[in-house]
Design an enzyme around this catalytic site. Structure first.
Site, PDB file in Angstrom:
ATOM      1  N   SER A 133      47.234  26.527  31.096  1.00 57.41           N
ATOM      2  CA  SER A 133      48.141  26.585  30.093  1.00 57.41           C
ATOM      3  C   SER A 133      49.415  25.739  30.741  1.00 57.41           C
ATOM      4  CB  SER A 133      48.745  28.103  29.715  1.00 57.41           C
ATOM      5  OG  SER A 133      49.882  27.978  29.033  1.00 57.41           O
ATOM      6  N   TYR A 146      51.626  36.825  31.465  1.00 59.77           N
ATOM      7  CA  TYR A 146      50.618  35.808  31.329  1.00 59.77           C
ATOM      8  C   TYR A 146      50.761  34.699  32.419  1.00 59.77           C
ATOM      9  CZ  TYR A 146      47.993  32.532  28.257  1.00 59.77           C
ATOM     10  OH  TYR A 146      47.140  31.509  27.861  1.00 59.77           O
TER      11      TYR A 146
END
Length: 275
Positions: A133, A146
């Site tokens: 990501s 996250y």
């Protein structure tokens, strides 16, 4: 011979698009999902769909066994993709919540990858692609759990790439930014389970920022791309003779890469703290 790829997290979003896209390119796709009902839906669409739940080691082993039995013991590519978020301020994320997200986003990936590597060593080749990501490059507020998992995946993958350098097993990271998916919606139950925002020292910040973003869809982000943009990078990572170690997707990812390389930490903090 038709090449095979195992893709995780195929119930929606990036995984689902990757399954359709790679099948269209002639690959034999094993499109795994965490829940059996999603596997059944994909099987109705003509996919081979083993159930793999990253929090369940037995399902990882049985899911991979399903693939190897179908292919006669080979697997050309693995795309680790399934993951979820746990929004909330770091000070409000309980250790059990952090442990939960690491089980899915890191430990399960690691277990499946470790089981796949001997197969690829035996056959003498393979591709391992990890869906990281933009948050594996830089940190954004409210996304600490996250971010931590993606930083961990970046570190494990970079190290694995170095350790497999003398083999024909190529390891790559795909680093999306805003991609059309259900990541936000799927994070809501975990937020409600683990984050006691009403009793937080920064309750006003939740009310003024995170709650609106989490519960009220404002439409696509400015730089949002469809999941097919990730599939395009995946195709290069598994088909190119010399795959790249990293594939950026979306403008914010390129910007994040630049911020990390050239700006002092204090300068980048001023920029990222307002996101």
């Amino acid at each position: 011979m038709q090449k095979s790829i195992l893709i995780t997290g195929c119930s929606s979003g990036i995984g689902l698009d990757a399954a359709h896209g790679m099948r269209a390119r002639g690959w034999r796709v094993f499109a795994s999902c965490r829940q059996q009902r999603d596997c059944d839906r994909l099987r109705a669409q003509g996919f081979e769909s083993p159930r793999i739940d990253y929090t369940d080691t037995d399902s990882i082993t049985s899911g991979l066994s399903y693939v190897l039995e179908a292919t006669g013991g080979s697997l050309d590519a693995l795309f680790n993709n399934g993951a979820h978020g746990l929004p909330g301020a770091v000070e409000d994320v309980p250790t059990d919540g952090l442990r939960h997200i690491f089980e899915t986003n890191v430990f399960g990936w690691h277990e499946l990858t470790r089981q796949v590597i001997p197969v690829m060593r035996e056959q003498g080749h393979g591709r391992i692609v990890q869906c990281s990501s933009v948050l594996g490059l830089v940190a954004f507020p409210w996304r600490g759990a996250y971010v931590a998992t993606k930083y961990a995946i970046e570190g494990l993958t970079d190290t694995l790439r170095l350790e497999l350098r003398d083999t024909d097993i190529h390891v790559a990271l795909i680093e999306p930014g805003p991609i059309t998916s259900k990541l936000r919606e799927k994070a809501i139950p975990l937020f409600e389970k683990y984050i006691d925002w009403e009793n937080s020292a920064i309750r006003e910040k939740y009310e003024g920022s995170l709650l609106n973003r989490l519960y009220e869809s404002s439409g696509p982000d400015r730089f949002e791309l469809p999941a097919s943009a990730v599939t395009d990078k995946l195709a290069h990572a598994v088909e190119a003779r010399r795959p790249k170690p990293r594939y950026y997707v979306t403008t914010p990812t390129y910007i994040a890469g630049i911020l990390r390389r050239i700006l002092p930490t204090n300068a980048s903090d001023r920029i990222l703290s307002d996101i």
